[in-house]
Design an enzyme around this catalytic site. Structure first.
Site, mmCIF file in Angstrom:
data_model
loop_
_atom_site.group_PDB
_atom_site.id
_atom_site.type_symbol
_atom_site.label_atom_id
_atom_site.label_comp_id
_atom_site.label_asym_id
_atom_site.label_seq_id
_atom_site.Cartn_x
_atom_site.Cartn_y
_atom_site.Cartn_z
ATOM 1 N N CYS A 197 14.553 33.569 -4.784
ATOM 2 C CA CYS A 197 13.948 34.761 -4.812
ATOM 3 C C CYS A 197 14.994 36.273 -4.799
ATOM 4 O O CYS A 197 15.041 37.018 -5.785
ATOM 5 C CB CYS A 197 12.823 35.134 -3.893
ATOM 6 S SG CYS A 197 11.221 34.003 -4.144
ATOM 7 N N HIS A 198 15.715 36.202 -3.829
ATOM 8 C CA HIS A 198 16.377 37.250 -3.288
ATOM 9 C C HIS A 198 17.896 37.524 -4.168
ATOM 10 O O HIS A 198 18.503 38.454 -4.177
ATOM 11 C CB HIS A 198 16.710 37.256 -2.130
ATOM 12 C CG HIS A 198 15.176 37.589 -1.275
ATOM 13 N ND1 HIS A 198 14.370 38.875 -1.677
ATOM 14 C CD2 HIS A 198 14.601 36.923 -0.724
ATOM 15 C CE1 HIS A 198 13.177 38.741 -0.983
ATOM 16 N NE2 HIS A 198 13.328 37.518 -0.331
ATOM 17 N N CYS A 246 8.953 34.877 5.516
ATOM 18 C CA CYS A 246 9.428 34.186 4.235
ATOM 19 C C CYS A 246 9.232 32.877 4.387
ATOM 20 O O CYS A 246 8.715 32.201 3.298
ATOM 21 C CB CYS A 246 10.889 34.857 4.059
ATOM 22 S SG CYS A 246 10.982 36.436 3.062
#
Lengths: 281, 157
Positions: A200-201, A242
């Site tokens: 995701c990041h 997360c």
């Protein structure tokens, strides 16, 4: 300032038909005084990014504005609470934080280099661990709960006096093994959704995932006041959330895994400014 | 609409009840990741598939994929490709394989496998953060995947 906002709104319309509403080009100056580096060249050890960005740039214009003035920033209320705690004598040794360290402003720059190696304890310490180290070793006071309110308040105070100073976490020497462990965790997929931090990041920052605008997951701005839960949030609590959201069994706040991950993720932000307490959604 | 939906729900319940669906570990993928046979042994229901596409607690496909035909449902993601026209250029076997386990088609993809129940790292008990207890259920049932395949096949330019 006004024209900057208007520019942001126009850019939003072009960028996305949906809710992102972020002005990724905006610059952050707090109280018209503290200049914050929200984008800069990635450090050499971050192989897959060329530029690093504070999570601030991915937030809506309204959320961004809340952090530009300490009177608007709800996180600053907790800084005031921590100033009171800073001056309070606690424990068997008759000491307060102020007794050794003086005014909180004397701590400028400290937040920027944590997590860091502690020679006496021969361990990597997050700033929360160091605060508890002071409390138990110097003050003879009880430990604060990791990511508990008192600790997050104190972390907010320590961050606030370092705002504008670049994050500069060491990754070599005695911390290297923990750093590498953190790096491995960052790229490990967890849970039934089979997602790593990087999925995701690193691979998808700037993209929307449903109504959420993905950031680079930088932690230079912690602790962060989230509008979603209306309180200060710590780094490791966010890690926990997360990993939980990948449908995984998460790690505990304060665990060796999260200390390693915090060291590694902090180092990915070397060059961004310390920014906490920040405001996020 | 309501009638179509309740028919879809009835089929899904019947499938789970009789456990006729293929178990996740038994799904056969081709070299390119396609799955030829219906996972449930039943045809899919496109209307039920639409609901699964947009429901956060189900497929939530639009979290990552933009779909013009679903514009009335807010907040489409940008992580995966748009699915506009996917029914035109993808076969049912390709779509089924990608939904069931996209890594069989695209190595290293971010897309979660919706019909897989083993082989995970620290699998959790849904979104509790606690360890999973007992066997995992796949993210969608066999019939729910068939319903999504049926819906995607309606997406033609």
């Amino acid at each position: 300032m006004k024209s900057l906002f208007k520019g942001g709104i126009a850019a939003v319309a072009i960028l996305s038909a949906f809710a992102a509403n972020a002005d990724e080009e905006a610059d952050l100056v707090i109280n018209e005084e503290i200049e914050i580096t929200v984008r800069t060249d990635a450090p050499a050890h971050v192989e897959n990014l060329s530029t690093i960005y504070s999570g601030w740039v991915f937030r809506s214009t309204e959320t961004q504005a809340l952090q530009m003035d300490d009177f608007e920033n709800p996180g600053m209320i907790f800084v005031d609470d921590a100033i009171a705690a800073w001056n309070t004598v606690e424990g068997t040794e008759g000491q307060s934080c102020a007794a050794c360290h003086g005014a909180p402003e004397e701590m400028a720059g400290v937040r920027a280099v944590y997590p860091k190696w502690n020679d006496e304890a021969e361990e990597v310490r997050t700033i929360a661990m160091q605060v508890n180290g002071c409390r138990t070793e110097q003050m003879g006071a009880d430990e604060w709960k990791y990511d508990g309110n008192e600790m997050l308040n104190m972390e907010a105070l320590l961050a606030s006096v370092s705002r504008g100073i670049p994050v500069n976490v060491a990754i070599d020497g005695p911390v290297q093994a923990m750093w590498e462990k953190g790096r491995e965790l960052y790229y490990t997929r967890f849970g039934q959704l089979d997602l790593s931090c990087a999925n995701c990041h690193e691979d998808n920052y700037g993209n929307n995932i449903r109504a959420d605008h993905l950031s680079q997951g930088q932690i230079n701005a912690f602790p962060t006041y989230r509008l979603k839960n209306a309180k200060l949030n710590g780094v490791q609590g966010r890690f926990r959330g997360c990993i939980r959201d990948t449908r995984a069994e998460t790690f505990a706040v304060g665990s060796e895994e999260f200390i390693a991950l915090e060291l590694y993720v902090a180092s990915r932000g070397n060059g961004l400014s310390v920014e906490g307490p920040s405001v996020r959604n | 609409m309501k009638q179509i939906l309740s028919a879809g729900v009835a089929i899904a319940i019947a499938t789970v009840g009789f456990a006729e669906g293929m178990m996740p570990d038994d799904v056969v993928y081709s070299e390119y990741g396609e799955v030829e046979a219906s996972l449930s042994g039943q045809p899919g229901d496109a209307a039920a598939g639409l609901e699964i596409m947009v429901s956060r607690g189900k497929g939530n496909c639009i979290a990552c994929h933009q779909v013009t035909a679903l514009e009335e449902y807010p907040f489409h993601g940008e992580v995966g490709p748009s699915l506009d026209g996917v029914g035109e250029y993808r076969t049912a076997a390709e779509l089924r394989g990608i939904i069931a386990n996209a890594k069989m088609t695209y190595e290293g993809t971010i897309m979660p496998a919706f019909y897989r129940a083993s082989g995970f790292n620290r699998p959790g008990n849904a979104f509790t953060g606690k360890a999973a207890e007992g066997e995992l259920s796949p993210l969608l049932t066999a019939q729910e995947i068939e319903d999504v395949v049926a819906y995607l096949q309606t997406l033609k330019d």
